[in-house]
Design a protein around this motif. Structure first.
Motif, PDB file in Angstrom:
ATOM      1  N   ARG A 114       6.580 -11.283   1.503  1.00  0.00           N
ATOM      2  CA  ARG A 114       7.252  -9.973   1.882  1.00  0.00           C
ATOM      3  C   ARG A 114       8.448 -10.506   3.092  1.00  0.00           C
ATOM      4  O   ARG A 114       9.339  -9.995   3.267  1.00  0.00           O
ATOM      5  CB  ARG A 114       6.389  -9.049   2.400  1.00  0.00           C
ATOM      6  CG  ARG A 114       7.077  -7.705   2.982  1.00  0.00           C
ATOM      7  CD  ARG A 114       6.882  -7.846   4.421  1.00  0.00           C
ATOM      8  NE  ARG A 114       7.196  -6.269   5.022  1.00  0.00           N
ATOM      9  CZ  ARG A 114       7.522  -6.233   6.373  1.00  0.00           C
ATOM     10  NH1 ARG A 114       7.264  -7.225   7.266  1.00  0.00           N
ATOM     11  NH2 ARG A 114       7.593  -4.801   6.731  1.00  0.00           N
ATOM     12  N   LEU A 133       1.540  -5.035  -8.905  1.00  0.00           N
ATOM     13  CA  LEU A 133       2.281  -4.125  -7.720  1.00  0.00           C
ATOM     14  C   LEU A 133       2.498  -4.945  -6.605  1.00  0.00           C
ATOM     15  O   LEU A 133       3.525  -4.786  -5.926  1.00  0.00           O
ATOM     16  CB  LEU A 133       1.583  -2.829  -7.606  1.00  0.00           C
ATOM     17  CG  LEU A 133       1.671  -1.570  -8.583  1.00  0.00           C
ATOM     18  CD1 LEU A 133       0.507  -0.526  -8.368  1.00  0.00           C
ATOM     19  CD2 LEU A 133       2.706  -1.090  -8.687  1.00  0.00           C
ATOM     20  N   TRP A 137       6.055  -5.221  -4.883  1.00  0.00           N
ATOM     21  CA  TRP A 137       6.088  -4.685  -3.624  1.00  0.00           C
ATOM     22  C   TRP A 137       6.449  -5.625  -2.691  1.00  0.00           C
ATOM     23  O   TRP A 137       7.198  -5.203  -1.405  1.00  0.00           O
ATOM     24  CB  TRP A 137       4.796  -3.977  -3.039  1.00  0.00           C
ATOM     25  CG  TRP A 137       4.708  -2.594  -3.813  1.00  0.00           C
ATOM     26  CD1 TRP A 137       5.745  -1.854  -4.715  1.00  0.00           C
ATOM     27  CD2 TRP A 137       3.564  -1.756  -4.004  1.00  0.00           C
ATOM     28  NE1 TRP A 137       5.155  -0.706  -5.072  1.00  0.00           N
ATOM     29  CE2 TRP A 137       3.823  -0.711  -4.894  1.00  0.00           C
ATOM     30  CE3 TRP A 137       2.175  -2.102  -3.578  1.00  0.00           C
ATOM     31  CZ2 TRP A 137       3.087   0.556  -4.972  1.00  0.00           C
ATOM     32  CZ3 TRP A 137       1.507  -1.071  -3.831  1.00  0.00           C
ATOM     33  CH2 TRP A 137       1.715   0.078  -4.686  1.00  0.00           C
ATOM     34  N   TRP A 164      -3.107  -5.495  -0.877  1.00  0.00           N
ATOM     35  CA  TRP A 164      -1.860  -5.192  -0.315  1.00  0.00           C
ATOM     36  C   TRP A 164      -1.462  -3.726  -0.316  1.00  0.00           C
ATOM     37  O   TRP A 164      -0.789  -3.336  -1.144  1.00  0.00           O
ATOM     38  CB  TRP A 164      -0.451  -5.964  -0.872  1.00  0.00           C
ATOM     39  CG  TRP A 164       0.714  -5.728  -0.098  1.00  0.00           C
ATOM     40  CD1 TRP A 164       1.620  -5.325  -0.560  1.00  0.00           C
ATOM     41  CD2 TRP A 164       1.183  -6.511   1.138  1.00  0.00           C
ATOM     42  NE1 TRP A 164       2.878  -5.441   0.289  1.00  0.00           N
ATOM     43  CE2 TRP A 164       2.394  -6.181   1.693  1.00  0.00           C
ATOM     44  CE3 TRP A 164       0.289  -7.206   2.082  1.00  0.00           C
ATOM     45  CZ2 TRP A 164       2.909  -6.546   2.705  1.00  0.00           C
ATOM     46  CZ3 TRP A 164       1.003  -7.523   3.475  1.00  0.00           C
ATOM     47  CH2 TRP A 164       2.258  -7.264   3.486  1.00  0.00           C
ATOM     48  N   VAL A 166       0.069  -0.874   0.331  1.00  0.00           N
ATOM     49  CA  VAL A 166       1.374  -0.190   0.977  1.00  0.00           C
ATOM     50  C   VAL A 166       1.788   1.113   0.117  1.00  0.00           C
ATOM     51  O   VAL A 166       2.853   1.636   0.115  1.00  0.00           O
ATOM     52  CB  VAL A 166       2.599  -1.123   0.928  1.00  0.00           C
ATOM     53  CG1 VAL A 166       2.345  -2.245   1.798  1.00  0.00           C
ATOM     54  CG2 VAL A 166       2.906  -1.756  -0.219  1.00  0.00           C
ATOM     55  N   HIS A 167       0.919   1.517  -0.705  1.00  0.00           N
ATOM     56  CA  HIS A 167       1.080   2.749  -1.406  1.00  0.00           C
ATOM     57  C   HIS A 167       1.770   3.742  -0.760  1.00  0.00           C
ATOM     58  O   HIS A 167       2.619   4.690  -1.049  1.00  0.00           O
ATOM     59  CB  HIS A 167      -0.131   3.156  -2.134  1.00  0.00           C
ATOM     60  CG  HIS A 167      -1.180   2.224  -2.727  1.00  0.00           C
ATOM     61  ND1 HIS A 167      -1.544   1.036  -2.336  1.00  0.00           N
ATOM     62  CD2 HIS A 167      -1.465   2.308  -3.930  1.00  0.00           C
ATOM     63  CE1 HIS A 167      -2.115   0.430  -3.002  1.00  0.00           C
ATOM     64  NE2 HIS A 167      -2.198   0.967  -4.235  1.00  0.00           N
ATOM     65  N   TRP A 169       3.497   3.901   1.977  1.00  0.00           N
ATOM     66  CA  TRP A 169       5.051   3.581   2.140  1.00  0.00           C
ATOM     67  C   TRP A 169       5.787   3.411   1.030  1.00  0.00           C
ATOM     68  O   TRP A 169       7.060   3.819   1.173  1.00  0.00           O
ATOM     69  CB  TRP A 169       4.883   2.298   2.749  1.00  0.00           C
ATOM     70  CG  TRP A 169       3.949   2.133   4.149  1.00  0.00           C
ATOM     71  CD1 TRP A 169       2.668   1.817   3.796  1.00  0.00           C
ATOM     72  CD2 TRP A 169       4.368   2.294   5.270  1.00  0.00           C
ATOM     73  NE1 TRP A 169       1.936   1.847   5.280  1.00  0.00           N
ATOM     74  CE2 TRP A 169       3.226   2.151   6.103  1.00  0.00           C
ATOM     75  CE3 TRP A 169       5.516   2.550   6.122  1.00  0.00           C
ATOM     76  CZ2 TRP A 169       2.920   2.131   7.375  1.00  0.00           C
ATOM     77  CZ3 TRP A 169       5.454   2.627   7.420  1.00  0.00           C
ATOM     78  CH2 TRP A 169       4.336   2.381   8.205  1.00  0.00           C
ATOM     79  N   GLU A 170       5.416   3.109   0.029  1.00  0.00           N
ATOM     80  CA  GLU A 170       5.965   2.963  -1.355  1.00  0.00           C
ATOM     81  C   GLU A 170       6.464   4.363  -1.944  1.00  0.00           C
ATOM     82  O   GLU A 170       7.590   4.648  -2.828  1.00  0.00           O
ATOM     83  CB  GLU A 170       5.482   1.787  -2.218  1.00  0.00           C
ATOM     84  CG  GLU A 170       5.400   0.405  -1.381  1.00  0.00           C
ATOM     85  CD  GLU A 170       6.910  -0.043  -1.689  1.00  0.00           C
ATOM     86  OE1 GLU A 170       7.795   0.363  -2.145  1.00  0.00           O
ATOM     87  OE2 GLU A 170       7.227  -1.168  -1.057  1.00  0.00           O
ATOM     88  N   MET A 196      10.592   4.158  -4.753  1.00  0.00           N
ATOM     89  CA  MET A 196      10.148   2.686  -4.938  1.00  0.00           C
ATOM     90  C   MET A 196      10.845   1.786  -5.665  1.00  0.00           C
ATOM     91  O   MET A 196      11.116   0.621  -5.335  1.00  0.00           O
ATOM     92  CB  MET A 196       8.721   3.028  -5.467  1.00  0.00           C
ATOM     93  CG  MET A 196       7.782   1.586  -5.705  1.00  0.00           C
ATOM     94  SD  MET A 196       6.473   1.661  -6.546  1.00  0.00           S
ATOM     95  CE  MET A 196       7.047   1.072  -7.984  1.00  0.00           C
TER      96      MET A 196
END
Length: 284
Positions: A114, A133, A137, A164, A166-167, A169-170, A196
């Motif tokens: 990232r 994902l 992501w 990871w 980040v659900h 946030w995405e 997303m």
């Protein structure tokens, strides 16, 4: 150019590297070999000053079916491949060794990708499931084909989503809860509506469209691109994303510990595909 066991590295433009996951028979499930092949290819692209944009794609019918849960020949973190993170203890028993392994190969390495200095684009088609994902992501932009589908079914395995995490946030918190609670698929169109996915294009045009976007980005000054990515990433960091991911990772490990006591294996076997399901005695 270095050759790899599980990926292909292409140069469709002097300023663009295209890294292609190449385990079509496994639907590009991410095993340990692929993890470190990807890391080496990303490193090489970052260190090549001619490269300004990196594309991540998948060969075969799907982008990625997630983490490969089947035992393999090279499956020992910290032994079969030199570690890149700052955790040891891979051979320790119980939660210690499991935490160390997942810190290395799921949490820290995804965070590392990232934070690569150069813009990255995920070129997603077909299924993008669970660990898939995480791969998408970790990239800055996502271009998806109109047949792409996304899913994190890990709750069915008794765990609170992939490592990871980040659900929120995405997807936003409410959609994140919906998709996690139900383990439903969400389409490329819905993913774009949620912010997303950047672009949705016909399947036949996916590679060309992604490359066209990469070329548009590569026309910009290299240092400005790096600083812009840094500015956006740091803004998200200030909002608390790293701490949120770390606390969710700790809950993920708690789920593993609970499942081990409940079922004799670190996931609920009822949520596993029969090809990787084991009876409790075999998992101990």
């Amino acid at each position: 150019m270095t050759s790899f066991e599980t990926i292909l590295v292409e140069r469709p433009d002097p300023a663009v590297t295209r890294i292609v996951m190449n385990r079509p028979e496994a639907r590009n499930a991410q095993n340990l070999q692929m993890t470190y092949d990807l890391n080496a290819a990303f490193d090489a692209a970052v260190q090549d000053d001619e490269v300004k944009v990196i594309i991540l794609a998948g060969n075969g019918p799907h982008f990625s079916s997630g983490h490969d849960l089947r035992p393999g020949g090279k499956n020992t973190a910290g032994v079969d491949f030199p570690p890149i993170g700052n955790w040891g203890g891979f051979a320790e028993p119980n939660a210690h060794g499991r935490f160390a392994r997942e810190q290395e190969i799921y949490l820290q390495i995804t965070r590392r990708w990232r934070n690569l200095a150069k813009p990255t684009i995920a070129e997603v088609h077909g299924k993008c499931i669970a660990g898939g994902l995480m791969l998408a992501w970790a990239c800055d932009l996502i271009v998806a084909s109109d047949d792409a589908q996304f899913c994190d079914p890990v709750v069915t395995m008794g765990v609170c989503g992939v490592e990871w995490f980040v659900h929120p946030w995405e997807l936003g918190p409410r959609k994140a809860k919906e998709f996690l609670f139900t383990a439903d698929n969400w389409s490329a169109e819905v993913a774009q509506q949620l912010g997303m996915v950047n672009q949705v294009v016909p399947r036949a045009e996916l590679t060309a469209s992604t490359l066209a976007l990469a070329r548009r980005i590569a026309a910009k000054p290299s240092f400005a691109l790096k600083m812009t990515k840094e500015a956006v990433n740091r803004s998200v960091d200030v909002m608390g994303q790293p701490a949120a991911i770390d606390q969710a990772f700790a809950l993920h490990q708690l789920c593993h510990a609970h499942n081990l006591q409940e079922f004799g294996m670190i996931v609920d076997p009822s949520g596993l595909h029969p090809s990787v399901r084991k009876p409790p005695a075999a998992a101990e």
